[in-house]
Design a protein around this motif. Sequence first.
Motif, PDB file in Angstrom:
ATOM      1  N   ARG A  86       0.870  -1.183   0.000  1.00 25.24           N
ATOM      2  CA  ARG A  86       0.000   0.000   0.000  1.00 25.24           C
ATOM      3  C   ARG A  86       0.904   1.228   0.000  1.00 25.24           C
ATOM      4  NH1 ARG A  86      -5.312   0.427   2.256  1.00 25.24           N
ATOM      5  NH2 ARG A  86      -4.994  -1.685   3.019  1.00 25.24           N
ATOM      6  N   ARG A  87       0.977   1.919  -1.144  1.00 23.14           N
ATOM      7  CA  ARG A  87       1.892   3.047  -1.285  1.00 23.14           C
ATOM      8  C   ARG A  87       1.142   4.304  -1.709  1.00 23.14           C
ATOM      9  NH1 ARG A  87       4.713   0.071   1.431  1.00 23.14           N
ATOM     10  NH2 ARG A  87       6.139  -1.397   0.471  1.00 23.14           N
ATOM     11  N   SER A  88       1.302   5.370  -0.951  1.00 24.04           N
ATOM     12  CA  SER A  88       0.686   6.648  -1.302  1.00 24.04           C
ATOM     13  C   SER A  88       1.438   7.251  -2.487  1.00 24.04           C
ATOM     14  CB  SER A  88       0.743   7.607  -0.114  1.00 24.04           C
ATOM     15  OG  SER A  88       2.096   8.007   0.103  1.00 24.04           O
ATOM     16  N   ALA A  89       0.826   8.233  -3.126  1.00 24.74           N
ATOM     17  CA  ALA A  89       1.491   8.925  -4.227  1.00 24.74           C
ATOM     18  C   ALA A  89       2.769   9.599  -3.731  1.00 24.74           C
ATOM     19  CB  ALA A  89       0.547   9.945  -4.855  1.00 24.74           C
ATOM     20  N   ALA A  90       2.743  10.119  -2.510  1.00 25.51           N
ATOM     21  CA  ALA A  90       3.946  10.746  -1.939  1.00 25.51           C
ATOM     22  C   ALA A  90       5.062   9.714  -1.787  1.00 25.51           C
ATOM     23  CB  ALA A  90       3.625  11.384  -0.594  1.00 25.51           C
ATOM     24  N   ASP A  91       4.723   8.487  -1.338  1.00 31.66           N
ATOM     25  CA  ASP A  91       5.723   7.417  -1.229  1.00 31.66           C
ATOM     26  C   ASP A  91       6.287   7.072  -2.597  1.00 31.66           C
ATOM     27  OD1 ASP A  91       5.321   7.171   1.520  1.00 31.66           O
ATOM     28  OD2 ASP A  91       3.955   5.458   1.322  1.00 31.66           O
ATOM     29  N   VAL A  92       5.403   6.892  -3.574  1.00 35.25           N
ATOM     30  CA  VAL A  92       5.811   6.510  -4.920  1.00 35.25           C
ATOM     31  C   VAL A  92       6.738   7.573  -5.515  1.00 35.25           C
ATOM     32  CG1 VAL A  92       4.979   6.082  -7.283  1.00 35.25           C
ATOM     33  CG2 VAL A  92       3.762   5.088  -5.327  1.00 35.25           C
ATOM     34  N   ASN A  97       4.153  -7.564 -12.613  1.00 35.30           N
ATOM     35  CA  ASN A  97       4.558  -8.108 -13.906  1.00 35.30           C
ATOM     36  C   ASN A  97       6.010  -8.596 -13.871  1.00 35.30           C
ATOM     37  OD1 ASN A  97       6.245  -7.289 -16.371  1.00 35.30           O
ATOM     38  ND2 ASN A  97       4.227  -7.491 -17.304  1.00 35.30           N
ATOM     39  N   GLY A  98       6.808  -8.042 -12.961  1.00 35.28           N
ATOM     40  CA  GLY A  98       8.213  -8.411 -12.867  1.00 35.28           C
ATOM     41  C   GLY A  98       9.138  -7.381 -13.478  1.00 35.28           C
ATOM     42  N   GLN A  99       8.584  -6.470 -14.258  1.00 36.03           N
ATOM     43  CA  GLN A  99       9.392  -5.429 -14.881  1.00 36.03           C
ATOM     44  C   GLN A  99       9.316  -4.151 -14.061  1.00 36.03           C
ATOM     45  OE1 GLN A  99       8.767  -4.800 -19.067  1.00 36.03           O
ATOM     46  NE2 GLN A  99       8.220  -6.935 -19.394  1.00 36.03           N
ATOM     47  N   PRO A 100      10.448  -3.458 -13.901  1.00 37.68           N
ATOM     48  CA  PRO A 100      10.405  -2.173 -13.207  1.00 37.68           C
ATOM     49  C   PRO A 100       9.780  -1.105 -14.108  1.00 37.68           C
ATOM     50  CG  PRO A 100      12.625  -2.610 -13.979  1.00 37.68           C
ATOM     51  CD  PRO A 100      11.806  -3.826 -14.309  1.00 37.68           C
ATOM     52  N   ALA A 101       9.012  -0.215 -13.503  1.00 37.52           N
ATOM     53  CA  ALA A 101       8.430   0.923 -14.212  1.00 37.52           C
ATOM     54  C   ALA A 101       9.090   2.184 -13.663  1.00 37.52           C
ATOM     55  CB  ALA A 101       6.919   0.975 -14.002  1.00 37.52           C
ATOM     56  N   PRO A 102       9.720   2.985 -14.529  1.00 42.87           N
ATOM     57  CA  PRO A 102      10.417   4.177 -14.042  1.00 42.87           C
ATOM     58  C   PRO A 102       9.457   5.203 -13.438  1.00 42.87           C
ATOM     59  CG  PRO A 102      10.383   4.139 -16.444  1.00 42.87           C
ATOM     60  CD  PRO A 102       9.784   2.856 -15.979  1.00 42.87           C
ATOM     61  N   ILE A 103       9.895   5.828 -12.352  1.00 41.31           N
ATOM     62  CA  ILE A 103       9.115   6.856 -11.660  1.00 41.31           C
ATOM     63  C   ILE A 103       9.844   8.185 -11.822  1.00 41.31           C
ATOM     64  CG2 ILE A 103       8.244   7.664  -9.422  1.00 41.31           C
ATOM     65  CD1 ILE A 103       6.900   5.086 -10.183  1.00 41.31           C
ATOM     66  N   LYS A 104       9.084   9.228 -12.089  1.00 41.40           N
ATOM     67  CA  LYS A 104       9.656  10.578 -12.151  1.00 41.40           C
ATOM     68  C   LYS A 104       8.773  11.504 -11.328  1.00 41.40           C
ATOM     69  CE  LYS A 104      12.286  10.341 -16.234  1.00 41.40           C
ATOM     70  NZ  LYS A 104      12.422  10.044 -17.510  1.00 41.40           N
ATOM     71  N   ARG A 105       9.416  12.484 -10.718  1.00 44.28           N
ATOM     72  CA  ARG A 105       8.690  13.505  -9.971  1.00 44.28           C
ATOM     73  C   ARG A 105       9.134  14.861 -10.494  1.00 44.28           C
ATOM     74  NH1 ARG A 105       6.282  13.298  -4.506  1.00 44.28           N
ATOM     75  NH2 ARG A 105       5.457  15.372  -4.285  1.00 44.28           N
ATOM     76  N   ASP A 106       8.154  15.686 -10.823  1.00 42.57           N
ATOM     77  CA  ASP A 106       8.416  17.046 -11.271  1.00 42.57           C
ATOM     78  C   ASP A 106       7.521  17.946 -10.425  1.00 42.57           C
ATOM     79  OD1 ASP A 106       9.122  19.346 -12.598  1.00 42.57           O
ATOM     80  OD2 ASP A 106       7.968  18.893 -14.406  1.00 42.57           O
ATOM     81  N   GLY A 107       8.095  18.512  -9.366  1.00 44.65           N
ATOM     82  CA  GLY A 107       7.295  19.296  -8.428  1.00 44.65           C
ATOM     83  C   GLY A 107       6.283  18.389  -7.742  1.00 44.65           C
ATOM     84  N   GLU A 108       5.019  18.690  -7.905  1.00 46.86           N
ATOM     85  CA  GLU A 108       3.955  17.888  -7.296  1.00 46.86           C
ATOM     86  C   GLU A 108       3.451  16.781  -8.215  1.00 46.86           C
ATOM     87  OE1 GLU A 108       2.586  18.073  -4.069  1.00 46.86           O
ATOM     88  OE2 GLU A 108       4.443  19.210  -3.851  1.00 46.86           O
ATOM     89  N   THR A 109       3.956  16.729  -9.442  1.00 37.75           N
ATOM     90  CA  THR A 109       3.494  15.734 -10.406  1.00 37.75           C
ATOM     91  C   THR A 109       4.369  14.490 -10.342  1.00 37.75           C
ATOM     92  OG1 THR A 109       2.737  17.483 -11.876  1.00 37.75           O
ATOM     93  CG2 THR A 109       3.032  15.310 -12.852  1.00 37.75           C
ATOM     94  N   VAL A 110       3.727  13.341 -10.171  1.00 44.62           N
ATOM     95  CA  VAL A 110       4.421  12.059 -10.158  1.00 44.62           C
ATOM     96  C   VAL A 110       3.944  11.276 -11.372  1.00 44.62           C
ATOM     97  CG1 VAL A 110       4.763   9.886  -8.894  1.00 44.62           C
ATOM     98  CG2 VAL A 110       4.606  12.046  -7.637  1.00 44.62           C
ATOM     99  N   SER A 111       4.894  10.653 -12.066  1.00 44.84           N
ATOM    100  CA  SER A 111       4.524   9.816 -13.207  1.00 44.84           C
ATOM    101  C   SER A 111       5.204   8.461 -13.093  1.00 44.84           C
ATOM    102  CB  SER A 111       4.884  10.492 -14.530  1.00 44.84           C
ATOM    103  OG  SER A 111       6.276  10.682 -14.621  1.00 44.84           O
ATOM    104  N   ILE A 112       4.539   7.460 -13.649  1.00 48.45           N
ATOM    105  CA  ILE A 112       5.068   6.101 -13.708  1.00 48.45           C
ATOM    106  C   ILE A 112       5.115   5.702 -15.173  1.00 48.45           C
ATOM    107  CG2 ILE A 112       2.752   5.184 -13.167  1.00 48.45           C
ATOM    108  CD1 ILE A 112       4.282   2.747 -11.883  1.00 48.45           C
TER     109      ILE A 112
END
Length: 157
Positions: free
Chosen positions: A95-101, A111-126
């Motif tokens: 259980r992960r909040s957007a802030a944690d992610v 799935n077994g594959q890593p999905a890259p995470i980026k943070r730009d200010g308050e915007t988080v993308s996967i």
Amino acid sequence: MNTNQNSTPSANQTAASTLSVLDTAAANGSFGIFGRAVEKAGLKETLAGPGPFTVFAPTDAAFDSLPAGKLDELFKPENKEQLSAIINYHVVNGRRSAADVGKWDAARTVNGQPAPIKRDGETVSIDGARITVADLASANGVVHGIDKVNLPAAKKN
């Protein structure tokens, strides 16, 4: 980004806390196609299970952005394995909040594959999909709505 990081849950979070991640997504009204995709992939019982899961659920608008015919193709019974791989690329154990992610470099997907995470200010993308609806609490995890369907890399034989 709507992170709902208050220590007291909102009315929506309290109501959702008795629902599974799938039921929480369905109750939001923006994830109907995702729900159908989970069913077609044979993952409904899994995501209704104890979890906890963090689900990055593409919105209906995200599914509508797929190339013409792609969703119909994925929904064919002979493509169930491929659809399952795609759905599992949108799920992380725990259980992960957007802030944690937003603190991660990558998410280790079911799935077994890593999905890259980026943070730009308050915007988080996967993997390039922005979190547009964050922290929809449920009994067995949390749902984050994203604006793109992420497709995992093809597995090498």
